[in-house]
Write an enzyme that holds these catalytic residues in place. Structure first.
Site, PDB file in Angstrom:
ATOM      1  N   ARG A   7     -19.678  38.040 -17.640  1.00  0.00           N
ATOM      2  CA  ARG A   7     -19.020  39.334 -17.678  1.00  0.00           C
ATOM      3  C   ARG A   7     -18.469  39.684 -19.051  1.00  0.00           C
ATOM      4  O   ARG A   7     -18.578  40.829 -19.498  1.00  0.00           O
ATOM      5  CB  ARG A   7     -17.919  39.394 -16.605  1.00  0.00           C
ATOM      6  CG  ARG A   7     -17.171  40.730 -16.523  1.00  0.00           C
ATOM      7  CD  ARG A   7     -18.073  41.948 -16.583  1.00  0.00           C
ATOM      8  NE  ARG A   7     -19.191  41.894 -15.635  1.00  0.00           N
ATOM      9  CZ  ARG A   7     -20.241  42.693 -15.699  1.00  0.00           C
ATOM     10  NH1 ARG A   7     -20.375  43.560 -16.683  1.00  0.00           N
ATOM     11  NH2 ARG A   7     -21.199  42.593 -14.800  1.00  0.00           N
ATOM     12  N   LYS A  55      -8.989  55.576 -33.125  1.00  0.00           N
ATOM     13  CA  LYS A  55      -9.054  55.972 -31.713  1.00  0.00           C
ATOM     14  C   LYS A  55      -9.934  54.971 -30.966  1.00  0.00           C
ATOM     15  O   LYS A  55     -11.069  55.261 -30.575  1.00  0.00           O
ATOM     16  CB  LYS A  55      -9.584  57.397 -31.592  1.00  0.00           C
ATOM     17  CG  LYS A  55      -8.658  58.429 -32.235  1.00  0.00           C
ATOM     18  CD  LYS A  55      -9.245  59.829 -32.208  1.00  0.00           C
ATOM     19  CE  LYS A  55      -8.327  60.816 -32.907  1.00  0.00           C
ATOM     20  NZ  LYS A  55      -8.893  62.182 -32.958  1.00  0.00           N
ATOM     21  N   LYS A  91      -0.450  62.057 -42.264  1.00  0.00           N
ATOM     22  CA  LYS A  91      -0.986  63.097 -41.401  1.00  0.00           C
ATOM     23  C   LYS A  91       0.028  64.233 -41.236  1.00  0.00           C
ATOM     24  O   LYS A  91       1.116  64.187 -41.802  1.00  0.00           O
ATOM     25  CB  LYS A  91      -1.384  62.485 -40.056  1.00  0.00           C
ATOM     26  CG  LYS A  91      -2.533  61.477 -40.203  1.00  0.00           C
ATOM     27  CD  LYS A  91      -2.917  60.855 -38.889  1.00  0.00           C
ATOM     28  CE  LYS A  91      -3.596  61.850 -37.951  1.00  0.00           C
ATOM     29  NZ  LYS A  91      -4.922  62.277 -38.462  1.00  0.00           N
ATOM     30  N   GLU A 100      -3.536  64.370 -45.318  1.00  0.00           N
ATOM     31  CA  GLU A 100      -4.199  65.343 -44.457  1.00  0.00           C
ATOM     32  C   GLU A 100      -3.746  66.754 -44.834  1.00  0.00           C
ATOM     33  O   GLU A 100      -2.547  67.002 -45.017  1.00  0.00           O
ATOM     34  CB  GLU A 100      -3.845  65.070 -42.996  1.00  0.00           C
ATOM     35  CG  GLU A 100      -4.474  66.054 -42.023  1.00  0.00           C
ATOM     36  CD  GLU A 100      -4.075  65.755 -40.578  1.00  0.00           C
ATOM     37  OE1 GLU A 100      -3.380  66.599 -39.988  1.00  0.00           O
ATOM     38  OE2 GLU A 100      -4.462  64.691 -40.065  1.00  0.00           O
ATOM     39  N   ASP A 103      -8.707  68.843 -42.450  1.00  0.00           N
ATOM     40  CA  ASP A 103      -8.609  68.707 -41.003  1.00  0.00           C
ATOM     41  C   ASP A 103      -8.795  70.036 -40.277  1.00  0.00           C
ATOM     42  O   ASP A 103      -8.081  71.008 -40.553  1.00  0.00           O
ATOM     43  CB  ASP A 103      -7.250  68.111 -40.635  1.00  0.00           C
ATOM     44  CG  ASP A 103      -7.158  67.749 -39.162  1.00  0.00           C
ATOM     45  OD1 ASP A 103      -8.024  66.995 -38.682  1.00  0.00           O
ATOM     46  OD2 ASP A 103      -6.229  68.233 -38.500  1.00  0.00           O
TER      47      ASP A 103
END
Length: 287
Positions: free
Chosen positions: A102, A137, A169, A202, A224
Site C-alpha cells: 500500500r 500547496k 506575499k 509579490e 500575481d
C-alpha cells in the site's frame, strides 16, 4: 539525489513515519493468513498512461520493510508508460511484499500523476524561455514526494518551505505597511541573523511593480493574478533587473499566453493540489 531536500536521511524518515502510520504494531492480515516462510512474487502493473514516478522511492520502501526483498526494474522514473506496462517485479517473503504494497502504491500513484501533469505543462512551454515551478500547496507530510515528482516530470521546485527563501506575499506587505517597509525590514532581519536568503516580492498591479523596482534589494518579482497584457508591460518595466514569476490561476488554456509575455517562471499550485492519481496495481504472480 537531485535536490537538497532529497537526502537518504529525509527519505528514510518519511518512510519510517509512513510505515508507522500504516503498519502500527503489525500487518495482522498478512501475519495471520500467510505462512511466515512463504516466498512469492508480484508485478507492478501500469493501468494508466503518463509519466512514471516513485520508482527509486519504491525500492527504498521495500528494503525498509525487508532488506531481503529483491526488485527487478524494467522502467525508471520519468519513463513514459501506457496501460499494460510492467514497471517492476518484487520477489521475496510474501508477508513483506504485502506489508509494503500500500505504501508503494500510494506514493507511486500520486507521484506519477504529478509527474504526468507537470510534463504536460512543460511541453506547453516548449519554445519559450519560461520555466515551470511548483508551490507549497502540497499534502502535509508528503511534500518531499510531491516536489520530487515535479522534478521527475521536468518542472522545477520553488522554495521547499518557509525557511529557505523569503516570499513577501500580499498579506505580509499589507501587515508591514507596504512593499518598501516589508523589504527594508526583511533586509535588516537577514543582515542581523547573518542569513543569505533570496527575497521575492509579490505584486498585484503595475504600481506595486514600480514600488518593488524602486526599493530594490530583491531577487524576484511575482506578478500575481495579472492579465497577460499587464504582465507583458510589467516584464518590460522590470527590464531584466530582477527575475519575474507569473502566478495565480494559470491553467492549460492560459499558460502559453502567459509564457509569451516573457516571464522567467510560471508557478502552478495545481501541479500538486489538484491531480488525480494514476492507476497502478501490485499483482501477485503464481510461482
Amino acid at each position: 539525489m537531485k535536490a537538497p531536500y532529497l537526502t537518504d536521511q529525509s527519505i528514510a524518515e518519511f518512510i519510517k513515519l509512513a510505515l508507522k502510520e500504516d503498519v502500527g504494531d503489525g500487518d495482522h492480515s498478512s501475519l495471520a493468513s500467510i505462512p511466515a516462510d512463504a516466498q512469492n512474487k508480484a508485478n507492478l502493473l501500469v493501468k494508466g498512461d503518463g509519466i512514471l514516478a516513485g520508482v527509486e522511492l519504491s525500492e527504498k520502501i521495500f528494503h525498509a520493510v525487508d532488506p531481503d526483498l529483491k526488485v527487478e526494474y524494467f522502467l525508471q522514473d520519468g519513463a513514459k508508460v501506457k496501460v499494460g506496462d510492467v514497471a517492476f517485479t518484487v520477489t521475496g517473503k510474501a508477508q513483506s511484499i504485502l506489508t509494503s504494497e500500500r505504501l508503494v502504491l500510494n506514493c507511486m500513484q500520486r507521484m506519477s500523476s504529478i509527474a504526468t501533469y507537470t510534463n504536460r505543462l512543460v511541453e506547453m512551454l516548449a519554445g519559450t524561455n519560461t520555466r515551470l515551478l511548483d508551490t507549497r500547496k502540497t499534502t502535509p507530510n508528503f511534500r518531499i514526494c510531491e516536489k520530487w515528482a515535479v522534478l521527475i516530470g521536468g518542472g522545477q521546485n520553488h522554495r521547499f518551505g518557509l525557511y529557505d527563501m523569503v516570499m513577501l506575499k500580499d498579506n505580509h506587505i499589507d501587515y508591514a505597511g507596504g512593499i518598501e517597509k516589508a523589504v527594508k525590514a526583511t533586509r535588516e532581519y537577514l543582515k542581523r541573523l547573518g542569513k543569505d536568503l533570496k527575497i521575492e516580492v509579490e505584486t498585484r498591479n503595475l504600481d506595486e511593480v514600480k514600488q518593488a523596482l524602486e526599493v530594490g534589494g530583491i531577487h524576484r518579482i511575482m506578478l500575481d493574478n495579472m492579465t497577460p497584457a499587464t504582465m507583458k508591460e510589467a516584464v518590460q518595466l522590470i527590464g531584466g533587473r530582477f527575475e519575474t514569476e507569473a502566478s495565480g490561476g494559470i491553467t492549460e488554456q492560459t499558460i502559453r499566453e502567459v509564457a509569451e509575455t516573457g516571464v522567467d517562471f510560471i508557478s502552478v499550485g495545481a501541479l500538486t493540489h489538484s491531480v488525480k492519481s494514476m492507476d497502478l496495481s501490485l499483482k501477485a504472480v503464481k510461482v
